[in-house]
Scaffold this active site. Structure first.
Site, PDB file in Angstrom:
ATOM      1  N   LYS A  13       0.831  -1.207   0.000  1.00  7.77           N
ATOM      2  CA  LYS A  13       0.000   0.000   0.000  1.00  7.77           C
ATOM      3  C   LYS A  13       0.870   1.264   0.000  1.00  7.77           C
ATOM      4  O   LYS A  13       0.633   2.181  -0.773  1.00  7.77           O
ATOM      5  CB  LYS A  13      -0.919   0.030   1.241  1.00  7.77           C
ATOM      6  CG  LYS A  13      -1.840  -1.165   1.374  1.00  7.77           C
ATOM      7  CD  LYS A  13      -2.796  -1.022   2.555  1.00  7.77           C
ATOM      8  CE  LYS A  13      -2.126  -1.007   3.919  1.00  7.77           C
ATOM      9  NZ  LYS A  13      -1.474  -2.271   4.318  1.00  7.77           N
ATOM     10  N   ARG A  88      -9.142   1.061   9.510  1.00  8.98           N
ATOM     11  CA  ARG A  88      -8.726  -0.302   9.807  1.00  8.98           C
ATOM     12  C   ARG A  88      -9.787  -1.060  10.596  1.00  8.98           C
ATOM     13  O   ARG A  88      -9.589  -2.229  10.918  1.00  8.98           O
ATOM     14  CB  ARG A  88      -7.450  -0.260  10.623  1.00  8.98           C
ATOM     15  CG  ARG A  88      -6.205  -0.707   9.843  1.00  8.98           C
ATOM     16  CD  ARG A  88      -5.085  -0.662  10.809  1.00  8.98           C
ATOM     17  NE  ARG A  88      -3.866  -1.296  10.482  1.00  8.98           N
ATOM     18  CZ  ARG A  88      -2.820  -0.706   9.897  1.00  8.98           C
ATOM     19  NH1 ARG A  88      -2.911   0.502   9.423  1.00  8.98           N
ATOM     20  NH2 ARG A  88      -1.699  -1.363   9.763  1.00  8.98           N
ATOM     21  N   ARG A 127      12.335  -5.868   4.897  1.00  5.33           N
ATOM     22  CA  ARG A 127      12.334  -4.504   4.343  1.00  5.33           C
ATOM     23  C   ARG A 127      13.089  -3.496   5.202  1.00  5.33           C
ATOM     24  O   ARG A 127      13.166  -3.629   6.419  1.00  5.33           O
ATOM     25  CB  ARG A 127      10.906  -4.049   4.019  1.00  5.33           C
ATOM     26  CG  ARG A 127       9.980  -3.901   5.185  1.00  5.33           C
ATOM     27  CD  ARG A 127       8.544  -3.657   4.708  1.00  5.33           C
ATOM     28  NE  ARG A 127       7.671  -3.427   5.830  1.00  5.33           N
ATOM     29  CZ  ARG A 127       6.380  -3.174   5.752  1.00  5.33           C
ATOM     30  NH1 ARG A 127       5.778  -3.139   4.569  1.00  5.33           N
ATOM     31  NH2 ARG A 127       5.664  -2.971   6.829  1.00  5.33           N
ATOM     32  N   ARG A 161      11.782  -0.963  10.634  1.00  5.83           N
ATOM     33  CA  ARG A 161      10.705  -0.756  11.593  1.00  5.83           C
ATOM     34  C   ARG A 161      10.788  -1.787  12.706  1.00  5.83           C
ATOM     35  O   ARG A 161      11.030  -2.965  12.453  1.00  5.83           O
ATOM     36  CB  ARG A 161       9.346  -0.877  10.887  1.00  5.83           C
ATOM     37  CG  ARG A 161       8.978   0.369  10.138  1.00  5.83           C
ATOM     38  CD  ARG A 161       7.748   0.179   9.304  1.00  5.83           C
ATOM     39  NE  ARG A 161       6.623  -0.408  10.028  1.00  5.83           N
ATOM     40  CZ  ARG A 161       5.394  -0.482   9.529  1.00  5.83           C
ATOM     41  NH1 ARG A 161       5.141  -0.010   8.321  1.00  5.83           N
ATOM     42  NH2 ARG A 161       4.428  -1.041  10.222  1.00  5.83           N
ATOM     43  N   ARG A 172      -0.011  -8.607  13.649  1.00  2.00           N
ATOM     44  CA  ARG A 172      -0.590  -7.598  12.749  1.00  2.00           C
ATOM     45  C   ARG A 172      -1.492  -8.266  11.711  1.00  2.00           C
ATOM     46  O   ARG A 172      -2.545  -7.728  11.349  1.00  2.00           O
ATOM     47  CB  ARG A 172       0.538  -6.805  12.077  1.00  2.00           C
ATOM     48  CG  ARG A 172       1.233  -5.860  13.060  1.00  2.00           C
ATOM     49  CD  ARG A 172       2.605  -5.404  12.595  1.00  2.00           C
ATOM     50  NE  ARG A 172       2.583  -4.665  11.361  1.00  2.00           N
ATOM     51  CZ  ARG A 172       3.641  -4.498  10.568  1.00  2.00           C
ATOM     52  NH1 ARG A 172       4.816  -5.035  10.885  1.00  2.00           N
ATOM     53  NH2 ARG A 172       3.533  -3.810   9.463  1.00  2.00           N
TER      54      ARG A 172
HETATM   55  P1  AMP Z   1       1.223   0.452   9.265  1.00  2.00           P
HETATM   56  O1  AMP Z   1       2.414   1.313   9.007  1.00  2.00           O
HETATM   57  O2  AMP Z   1       0.004   0.868   8.490  1.00  2.00           O
HETATM   58  O3  AMP Z   1       1.531  -1.023   9.109  1.00  2.00           O
HETATM   59  O4  AMP Z   1       0.851   0.676  10.811  1.00  2.00           O
HETATM   60  C1  AMP Z   1       1.749   0.344  11.861  1.00  2.00           C
HETATM   61  C2  AMP Z   1       1.002   0.221  13.173  1.00  2.00           C
HETATM   62  O5  AMP Z   1       0.388   1.473  13.494  1.00  2.00           O
HETATM   63  C3  AMP Z   1      -0.140  -0.781  13.174  1.00  2.00           C
HETATM   64  O6  AMP Z   1       0.307  -2.114  13.439  1.00  2.00           O
HETATM   65  C4  AMP Z   1      -1.020  -0.233  14.309  1.00  2.00           C
HETATM   66  O7  AMP Z   1      -0.473  -0.520  15.577  1.00  2.00           O
HETATM   67  C5  AMP Z   1      -0.888   1.273  14.101  1.00  2.00           C
HETATM   68  N1  AMP Z   1      -1.936   1.808  13.175  1.00  2.00           N
HETATM   69  C6  AMP Z   1      -1.722   2.406  11.961  1.00  2.00           C
HETATM   70  N2  AMP Z   1      -2.885   2.801  11.410  1.00  2.00           N
HETATM   71  C7  AMP Z   1      -3.857   2.448  12.295  1.00  2.00           C
HETATM   72  C8  AMP Z   1      -5.279   2.566  12.308  1.00  2.00           C
HETATM   73  N3  AMP Z   1      -5.950   3.135  11.277  1.00  2.00           N
HETATM   74  N4  AMP Z   1      -5.940   2.076  13.384  1.00  2.00           N
HETATM   75  C9  AMP Z   1      -5.298   1.522  14.424  1.00  2.00           C
HETATM   76  N5  AMP Z   1      -3.979   1.354  14.484  1.00  2.00           N
HETATM   77  C10 AMP Z   1      -3.240   1.822  13.430  1.00  2.00           C
END
Ligand code: AMP
Length: 216
Positions: A13, A88, A127, A161, A172
């Site tokens: 994404k 989400r 990554r 990360r 996740r």
């Molecule tokens: P991402 O970079 O999108 O994989 O997000 C990393 C982490 O941020 C996720 O595993 C969640 O802990 C938190 N996170 C990001 N976006 C959301 C969201 N819309 N709702 C809840 N937690 C989020």
């Protein structure tokens, strides 16, 4: 253009949203990036989110909704925006509907990046990112041309990360399956859902995305 990219962690994404932003000026809004910036700055939000993110769980809806509301009305979103990582949960999707209705606007598309979950863990665990310009790389699939040097800006520092380890990735994925996948029928019911093949190569995925947007 108001767009949501949906798909599990590692579906691509962020990579694709970045390309769309570069070519068309639609603003990429990555809630994960916003939270990581909050953690790095030590803000109140960052303090609340840090441990949750390290476990791979979802940050509470109220915090996330507060983060996006307002942001989508800023001038840099005037040409459109691409939500990457939001909504989400169904509660977040309902809040987004309300935010857009208040601004008398609506989503154009919700695009699911369909992927094979088994392949994702390997994608994610390898990554890393240039610490200076944010260009993404991968141990197996996309190494810098010159080892240890960013192709784009020449920097020599890279970051990984903290939540890209196998155990957290499994949590996740489980959060995606139980809390985010219900958004697929939610948007299909509103006739907004389209799909692209997230397992294709990066250029092919991008081609399919542009076809959905009518920009091929
Ligand atoms: P991402 O970079 O999108 O994989 O997000 C990393 C982490 O941020 C996720 O595993 C969640 O802990 C938190 N996170 C990001 N976006 C959301 C969201 N819309 N709702 C809840 N937690 C989020």
């Amino acid at each position: 253009m108001k767009l949501i990219l949906l798909g599990p962690p590692g579906a691509g994404k962020g990579t694709q949203a970045q390309r769309l932003q570069d070519e068309f000026g639609y603003r990429q809004l990555s809630t994960g990036d916003m939270l990581r910036a909050a953690v790095a700055s030590g803000s109140e939000l960052g303090k609340q989110a840090r441990a949750i993110m390290e476990r791979g769980e979802l940050v509470p809806d109220a915090l996330m909704i507060g983060l996006i509301d307002g942001r989508i009305g800023e001038p840099d979103c005037a040409a459109g925006f691409i939500l990457d990582g939001f909504p989400r949960t169904v509660a977040q999707a309902e809040a987004l509907d309300r935010m857009l209705a208040q601004r008398r606007t609506a989503l154009d598309h919700v695009i699911e990046m369909e992927v094979d979950e088994a392949a994702l863990v390997a994608r994610i665990v390898g990554r890393f990112t240039c610490a200076k310009c944010g260009t993404g790389y991968h141990d197996t699939f996309k190494r810098p041309t010159k080892e240890g040097v960013c192709d784009v800006c020449g920097a020599t520092e890279f970051t990984r990360r903290k939540d890209d380890n196998e155990e957290t990735v499994r949590t996740r994925m489980a959060a995606y399956r139980s809390q985010t996948a219900p958004l697929l029928p939610y948007y299909a019911g509103r006739k907004l859902l389209r799909k692209v093949d997230g397992m294709a190569g990066m250029d092919e995925v991008y081609r399919q995305l542009k076809a959905v947007l009518g920009r091929a």
